[in-house]
Design a protein around this motif. Sequence first.
Motif, PDB file in Angstrom:
ATOM      1  N   LEU A  37      47.364  31.286  55.485  1.00  0.00           N
ATOM      2  CA  LEU A  37      47.890  29.936  55.698  1.00  0.00           C
ATOM      3  C   LEU A  37      46.981  28.858  55.114  1.00  0.00           C
ATOM      4  O   LEU A  37      47.453  27.782  54.725  1.00  0.00           O
ATOM      5  N   SER A  38      45.689  29.137  55.055  1.00  0.00           N
ATOM      6  CA  SER A  38      44.743  28.131  54.555  1.00  0.00           C
ATOM      7  C   SER A  38      44.438  28.288  53.062  1.00  0.00           C
ATOM      8  O   SER A  38      43.664  27.506  52.506  1.00  0.00           O
ATOM      9  N   ASP A  39      45.037  29.285  52.426  1.00  0.00           N
ATOM     10  CA  ASP A  39      44.779  29.555  51.011  1.00  0.00           C
ATOM     11  C   ASP A  39      45.563  28.561  50.145  1.00  0.00           C
ATOM     12  O   ASP A  39      46.805  28.612  50.107  1.00  0.00           O
ATOM     13  N   PRO A  40      44.880  27.678  49.414  1.00  0.00           N
ATOM     14  CA  PRO A  40      45.590  26.682  48.596  1.00  0.00           C
ATOM     15  C   PRO A  40      46.338  27.299  47.414  1.00  0.00           C
ATOM     16  O   PRO A  40      47.215  26.652  46.826  1.00  0.00           O
ATOM     17  N   GLN A  41      46.008  28.523  47.064  1.00  0.00           N
ATOM     18  CA  GLN A  41      46.666  29.189  45.946  1.00  0.00           C
ATOM     19  C   GLN A  41      47.988  29.836  46.341  1.00  0.00           C
ATOM     20  O   GLN A  41      48.752  30.252  45.477  1.00  0.00           O
ATOM     21  N   LYS A  42      48.260  29.923  47.648  1.00  0.00           N
ATOM     22  CA  LYS A  42      49.485  30.589  48.110  1.00  0.00           C
ATOM     23  C   LYS A  42      50.642  29.604  48.163  1.00  0.00           C
ATOM     24  O   LYS A  42      50.498  28.483  48.636  1.00  0.00           O
ATOM     25  N   THR A  43      51.785  30.072  47.702  1.00  0.00           N
ATOM     26  CA  THR A  43      53.011  29.285  47.805  1.00  0.00           C
ATOM     27  C   THR A  43      53.880  29.918  48.874  1.00  0.00           C
ATOM     28  O   THR A  43      54.454  30.992  48.676  1.00  0.00           O
ATOM     29  N   LEU A  44      53.943  29.276  50.030  1.00  0.00           N
ATOM     30  CA  LEU A  44      54.730  29.779  51.143  1.00  0.00           C
ATOM     31  C   LEU A  44      55.877  28.825  51.444  1.00  0.00           C
ATOM     32  O   LEU A  44      55.710  27.606  51.371  1.00  0.00           O
ATOM     33  N   SER A  45      57.013  29.378  51.777  1.00  0.00           N
ATOM     34  CA  SER A  45      58.144  28.521  52.128  1.00  0.00           C
ATOM     35  C   SER A  45      57.829  27.784  53.425  1.00  0.00           C
ATOM     36  O   SER A  45      57.036  28.271  54.257  1.00  0.00           O
ATOM     37  N   PRO A  46      58.443  26.621  53.634  1.00  0.00           N
ATOM     38  CA  PRO A  46      58.210  25.893  54.888  1.00  0.00           C
ATOM     39  C   PRO A  46      58.564  26.737  56.117  1.00  0.00           C
ATOM     40  O   PRO A  46      57.889  26.650  57.148  1.00  0.00           O
ATOM     41  N   GLU A  47      59.610  27.567  55.991  1.00  0.00           N
ATOM     42  CA  GLU A  47      60.037  28.392  57.121  1.00  0.00           C
ATOM     43  C   GLU A  47      58.954  29.419  57.491  1.00  0.00           C
ATOM     44  O   GLU A  47      58.620  29.603  58.667  1.00  0.00           O
ATOM     45  N   VAL A  48      58.421  30.086  56.463  1.00  0.00           N
ATOM     46  CA  VAL A  48      57.379  31.092  56.706  1.00  0.00           C
ATOM     47  C   VAL A  48      56.124  30.422  57.247  1.00  0.00           C
ATOM     48  O   VAL A  48      55.502  30.918  58.207  1.00  0.00           O
ATOM     49  N   ARG A  49      55.755  29.291  56.671  1.00  0.00           N
ATOM     50  CA  ARG A  49      54.551  28.595  57.133  1.00  0.00           C
ATOM     51  C   ARG A  49      54.706  28.156  58.593  1.00  0.00           C
ATOM     52  O   ARG A  49      53.785  28.327  59.401  1.00  0.00           O
ATOM     53  N   THR A  50      55.864  27.626  58.932  1.00  0.00           N
ATOM     54  CA  THR A  50      56.094  27.176  60.309  1.00  0.00           C
ATOM     55  C   THR A  50      56.064  28.347  61.281  1.00  0.00           C
ATOM     56  O   THR A  50      55.437  28.276  62.345  1.00  0.00           O
ATOM     57  N   GLN A  51      56.728  29.433  60.900  1.00  0.00           N
ATOM     58  CA  GLN A  51      56.770  30.600  61.787  1.00  0.00           C
ATOM     59  C   GLN A  51      55.385  31.199  61.978  1.00  0.00           C
ATOM     60  O   GLN A  51      54.971  31.490  63.104  1.00  0.00           O
ATOM     61  N   ALA A  52      54.655  31.378  60.887  1.00  0.00           N
ATOM     62  CA  ALA A  52      53.330  31.995  60.980  1.00  0.00           C
ATOM     63  C   ALA A  52      52.356  31.112  61.753  1.00  0.00           C
ATOM     64  O   ALA A  52      51.538  31.603  62.533  1.00  0.00           O
ATOM     65  N   THR A  53      52.460  29.806  61.560  1.00  0.00           N
ATOM     66  CA  THR A  53      51.574  28.873  62.255  1.00  0.00           C
ATOM     67  C   THR A  53      51.812  28.889  63.759  1.00  0.00           C
ATOM     68  O   THR A  53      50.879  28.725  64.554  1.00  0.00           O
ATOM     69  N   SER A  54      53.056  29.110  64.149  1.00  0.00           N
ATOM     70  CA  SER A  54      53.401  29.068  65.575  1.00  0.00           C
ATOM     71  C   SER A  54      53.075  30.358  66.322  1.00  0.00           C
ATOM     72  O   SER A  54      53.130  30.397  67.548  1.00  0.00           O
ATOM     73  N   MET A  55      52.730  31.394  65.590  1.00  0.00           N
ATOM     74  CA  MET A  55      52.516  32.685  66.227  1.00  0.00           C
ATOM     75  C   MET A  55      51.218  32.698  67.032  1.00  0.00           C
ATOM     76  O   MET A  55      50.176  32.230  66.574  1.00  0.00           O
ATOM     77  N   THR A  56      51.286  33.248  68.235  1.00  0.00           N
ATOM     78  CA  THR A  56      50.154  33.328  69.142  1.00  0.00           C
ATOM     79  C   THR A  56      49.481  34.696  69.043  1.00  0.00           C
ATOM     80  O   THR A  56      49.989  35.613  68.385  1.00  0.00           O
ATOM     81  N   ASN A  57      48.374  34.816  69.750  1.00  0.00           N
ATOM     82  CA  ASN A  57      47.699  36.104  69.831  1.00  0.00           C
ATOM     83  C   ASN A  57      48.637  37.179  70.388  1.00  0.00           C
ATOM     84  O   ASN A  57      48.624  38.326  69.934  1.00  0.00           O
ATOM     85  N   GLN A  58      49.474  36.801  71.356  1.00  0.00           N
ATOM     86  CA  GLN A  58      50.423  37.751  71.938  1.00  0.00           C
ATOM     87  C   GLN A  58      51.463  38.199  70.921  1.00  0.00           C
ATOM     88  O   GLN A  58      51.890  39.357  70.931  1.00  0.00           O
ATOM     89  N   ASP A  59      51.861  37.305  70.041  1.00  0.00           N
ATOM     90  CA  ASP A  59      52.815  37.664  68.990  1.00  0.00           C
ATOM     91  C   ASP A  59      52.214  38.703  68.037  1.00  0.00           C
ATOM     92  O   ASP A  59      52.881  39.671  67.653  1.00  0.00           O
ATOM     93  N   TRP A  60      50.943  38.501  67.672  1.00  0.00           N
ATOM     94  CA  TRP A  60      50.291  39.458  66.779  1.00  0.00           C
ATOM     95  C   TRP A  60      50.006  40.769  67.505  1.00  0.00           C
ATOM     96  O   TRP A  60      50.056  41.849  66.894  1.00  0.00           O
ATOM     97  N   LEU A  61      49.729  40.685  68.808  1.00  0.00           N
ATOM     98  CA  LEU A  61      49.573  41.910  69.595  1.00  0.00           C
ATOM     99  C   LEU A  61      50.866  42.715  69.587  1.00  0.00           C
ATOM    100  O   LEU A  61      50.843  43.949  69.465  1.00  0.00           O
ATOM    101  N   ALA A  62      52.000  42.048  69.708  1.00  0.00           N
ATOM    102  CA  ALA A  62      53.290  42.744  69.680  1.00  0.00           C
ATOM    103  C   ALA A  62      53.480  43.471  68.352  1.00  0.00           C
ATOM    104  O   ALA A  62      54.007  44.594  68.312  1.00  0.00           O
ATOM    105  N   ILE A  63      53.044  42.842  67.254  1.00  0.00           N
ATOM    106  CA  ILE A  63      53.135  43.488  65.949  1.00  0.00           C
ATOM    107  C   ILE A  63      52.198  44.701  65.892  1.00  0.00           C
ATOM    108  O   ILE A  63      52.572  45.778  65.401  1.00  0.00           O
ATOM    109  N   ALA A  64      50.978  44.546  66.423  1.00  0.00           N
ATOM    110  CA  ALA A  64      50.031  45.671  66.448  1.00  0.00           C
ATOM    111  C   ALA A  64      50.599  46.844  67.238  1.00  0.00           C
ATOM    112  O   ALA A  64      50.482  48.009  66.821  1.00  0.00           O
ATOM    113  N   GLU A  65      51.239  46.556  68.360  1.00  0.00           N
ATOM    114  CA  GLU A  65      51.798  47.629  69.187  1.00  0.00           C
ATOM    115  C   GLU A  65      52.998  48.286  68.514  1.00  0.00           C
ATOM    116  O   GLU A  65      53.162  49.511  68.585  1.00  0.00           O
TER     117      GLU A  65
END
Length: 271
Positions: A37-65
């Motif tokens: 998200l902080s990489d200036p070279q990355k081109t991310l859609s507003p939707e992806v940026r908004t979704q990824a920014t809003s994700m919590t530790n619990q959201d990433w834990l769910a992905i890990a599980e």
Amino acid sequence: MSISNPPQVLLFDVFGTVVEWRTCVTQALLTAAQKALSDPQKTLSPEVRTQATSMTNQDWLAIAEEWRRSYGHFTQTFDPAQQPFISVDEHHYRAIHAILKARQLDSLFTDAERWELALIWHRLEPWQDSVQGLHLLNRKFRTCTLSNGNVSLQQDLMRHGSLPFTDIASAEHFGAYKPSPRVYLGAVGKFGLQPQQCAMVAAHLHDLKAAKALGLQTVYVARHLEETAEVDLDEAAEVGQGRREGYVDMWVELGAGGFVEVARRFGISAE
């Protein structure tokens, strides 16, 4: 329950039994997302940026599980007679791509970055008792990994966590995955022993049940949430069934000292 005739070799499941994965993988996913998200070279859609920014530790834990469950399904359903062998590293790469794609987050990472995510599993931290317990057990036994993880993965885990195993055995050596008999018996054969001269040490009852059916001795070391990690199970019901069926020779309860307690029961003092 106890082992009256001590084995010569202890074979260890690794993921979840020797090393902890929930905290490590969740934090690595979160860190990778923040870097993307902080990489200036990355081109991310507003939707992806908004979704990824809003994700919590619990959201990433769910992905890990979910990632971990995909590994359990992959290894337990793999048929070497019908499929070419695929390493766990390859599975982890394919699985995280599919999991992120299902959440419309696959564009957050490049292909190279997804491969780097797959290698998270090479850098897991040992449980608090693992290193000390293995050092103690090495006084009396040969201690050998018996993991579905590929050889390079296990070597990296040993280096990263300073895990003092005397030997390495991997499902990769035998072209199959636990619970295939080929893996357990292949490890026994590596040492030129009979199954009853080896003991399987694991935090997963299905692993021990498969080993016991082949004549190995079994040691259950309870780890937090591991009975629900790979498949959707009621943990209490699974543990209760394991006790009733009696395929565990040594049972170390959660919080009882882990591998240090295993050593104590084999007559090895921590003093």
